[in-house]
Write an enzyme that holds these catalytic residues in place. Structure first.
Site, PDB file in Angstrom:
ATOM      1  N   GLN A 106       0.823  -1.196   0.000  1.00 52.16           N
ATOM      2  CA  GLN A 106       0.000   0.000   0.000  1.00 52.16           C
ATOM      3  C   GLN A 106       0.866   1.258   0.000  1.00 52.16           C
ATOM      4  O   GLN A 106       2.024   1.234   0.433  1.00 52.16           O
ATOM      5  CB  GLN A 106      -0.934   0.020   1.218  1.00 52.16           C
ATOM      6  CG  GLN A 106      -0.227  -0.183   2.533  1.00 52.16           C
ATOM      7  CD  GLN A 106      -1.157  -0.420   3.721  1.00 52.16           C
ATOM      8  OE1 GLN A 106      -0.733  -0.996   4.714  1.00 52.16           O
ATOM      9  NE2 GLN A 106      -2.381   0.009   3.650  1.00 52.16           N
ATOM     10  N   GLU A 190      -8.382   5.535   6.396  1.00 48.09           N
ATOM     11  CA  GLU A 190      -8.170   4.646   7.534  1.00 48.09           C
ATOM     12  C   GLU A 190      -7.900   5.405   8.827  1.00 48.09           C
ATOM     13  O   GLU A 190      -7.200   6.418   8.843  1.00 48.09           O
ATOM     14  CB  GLU A 190      -6.962   3.729   7.246  1.00 48.09           C
ATOM     15  CG  GLU A 190      -6.659   2.747   8.360  1.00 48.09           C
ATOM     16  CD  GLU A 190      -5.430   1.899   8.083  1.00 48.09           C
ATOM     17  OE1 GLU A 190      -5.185   0.947   8.851  1.00 48.09           O
ATOM     18  OE2 GLU A 190      -4.708   2.189   7.114  1.00 48.09           O
TER      19      GLU A 190
END
Length: 256
Positions: A106, A190
C-alpha cells in the site's frame, strides 16, 4: 504483467524521481477486521472506510492499483475540541489485506491536525506486516496526488506517489517474504494504528478517489462492482461512502 509494466513506465518517464529513504514511522496499519452484517454490498470495519474489490476476475490476480485524490484539510472533530489531543487519518490505495490477510502492499498519505489546529501531511509506503516508511516528498492541502502500487511478482513490487500539482514524484522498489495473493484491490481512508492503538480519528472532510483502476495481466477493473466498507457498525458509522462511477469513490467523514 503487461498492463502493470505499462502503468509503471508511464509514471517513471513523466517526472523526475525522488529518493525515498526508509525512515520508520514506528507505526503499523491495522488490517481490516472481521465485518459485521453485510447489506447491499456494504461491510463494516473498525478502521477502514472506502471501497474494496474482494476478488479479481476468475483465474487472474491483481498486479496494480491506482487512484488520485485532492488532499483535504483535516480538522479536530467537535468531540475532540479542548482535549489536547492530535488527530489523523490515512488515505491510501493497496493490494490485498481484506479477504487475503497475509500481506498488504500500500501507499498513501497521512493528514494530521495538532491540538492547536495546525495541519501537516506525510506520504508513505508499506508492505504490511512490515512497518510503514515515509517518502521524501512535499504534500500540502489542495494538492492533487496520485497513488499507485504495482506487484511485479508476489514478493516484489513498487510504490509510487506523484504530486501532480507540483510535478514531484517519489517511488521505491520493494521486496518482502510476505507474499501477496493479488486477491483484493482497495481505495481506503483509515483510522490507523500507532503503537498498537488506533489514533484519534481526524475530521478529514471529503476524499474523492478519482481515476481508480485495478489491473491484472489481462484487463483493467473499475470500482463499480466494489464492496463499500464503512468504519462503524449497522448502528452508526464514522464514514460514509459513495461509488460515483466506475472510476470514482467518495469517502466522507460523519460527525459522531
Amino acid at each position: 504483467m503487461k498492463l502493470a509494466l505499462a502503468l509503471i513506465s508511464s509514471f517513471l518517464l513523466c517526472t523526475t524521481t525522488l529518493a525515498a529513504p526508509r525512515t520508520s514511522r514506528n507505526s503499523r496499519r491495522q488490517q481490516s477486521t472481521s465485518k459485521g452484517a453485510t447489506t447491499s454490498h456494504t461491510d463494516y470495519s473498525s478502521n477502514w472506510g472506502g471501497a474494496v474489490i474482494k476478488a479479481p476476475p476468475a483465474g487472474q490476480t491483481f498486479n496494480a492499483v491506482s487512484g488520485a485524490v485532492k488532499v483535504p484539510t483535516p480538522s479536530i472533530p467537535p468531540n475532540g475540541m479542548g482535549t489536547g489531543e492530535s488527530f489523523a487519518a490515512a488515505i491510501w490505495v493497496g493490494i490485498d489485506g481484506d479477504t487475503y490477510s497475509n500481506a498488504i502492499l500500500q501507499t498513501g498519505i497521512d493528514v494530521n491536525v495538532a491540538a492547536d489546529g495546525s495541519v501537516s501531511f506525510d506520504a508513505w509506503y508499506e508492505w504490511f506486516p512490515d512497518y510503514s516508511y515515509t517518502f521524501d516528498i512535499a504534500i500540502n492541502a489542495g494538492d492533487e496526488v496520485s497513488m499507485t502500487v504495482i506487484a511485479s511478482s508476489s514478493t516484489e513490487g513498487t510504490a509510487i506517489i506523484e504530486n501532480i500539482t507540483t510535478g514531484d514524484q517519489a517511488y521505491i522498489n520493494l521486496s518482502s517474504t510476505y507474499a501477496l495473493g493479488g486477491q483484493n484491490a482497495e481505495w481506503i481512508v483509515e483510522d490507523f494504528e500507532v503503537n498498537n492503538q488506533l489514533v484519534s480519528f481526524a475530521d478529514f472532510g471529503t476524499v474523492a478517489f478519482t481515476n481508480c483502476v485495478a489491473t491484472t495481466e489481462q484487463q483493467r477493473v473499475g470500482v463499480e462492482a466494489a464492496t463499500i466498507i464503512e468504519i462503524g457498525d449497522s448502528g452508526g458509522q464514522l464514514t460514509g461512502v459513495n461509488i460515483v462511477n466506475n472510476e470514482e469513490v467518495v469517502v466522507f467523514w460523519k460527525p459522531h
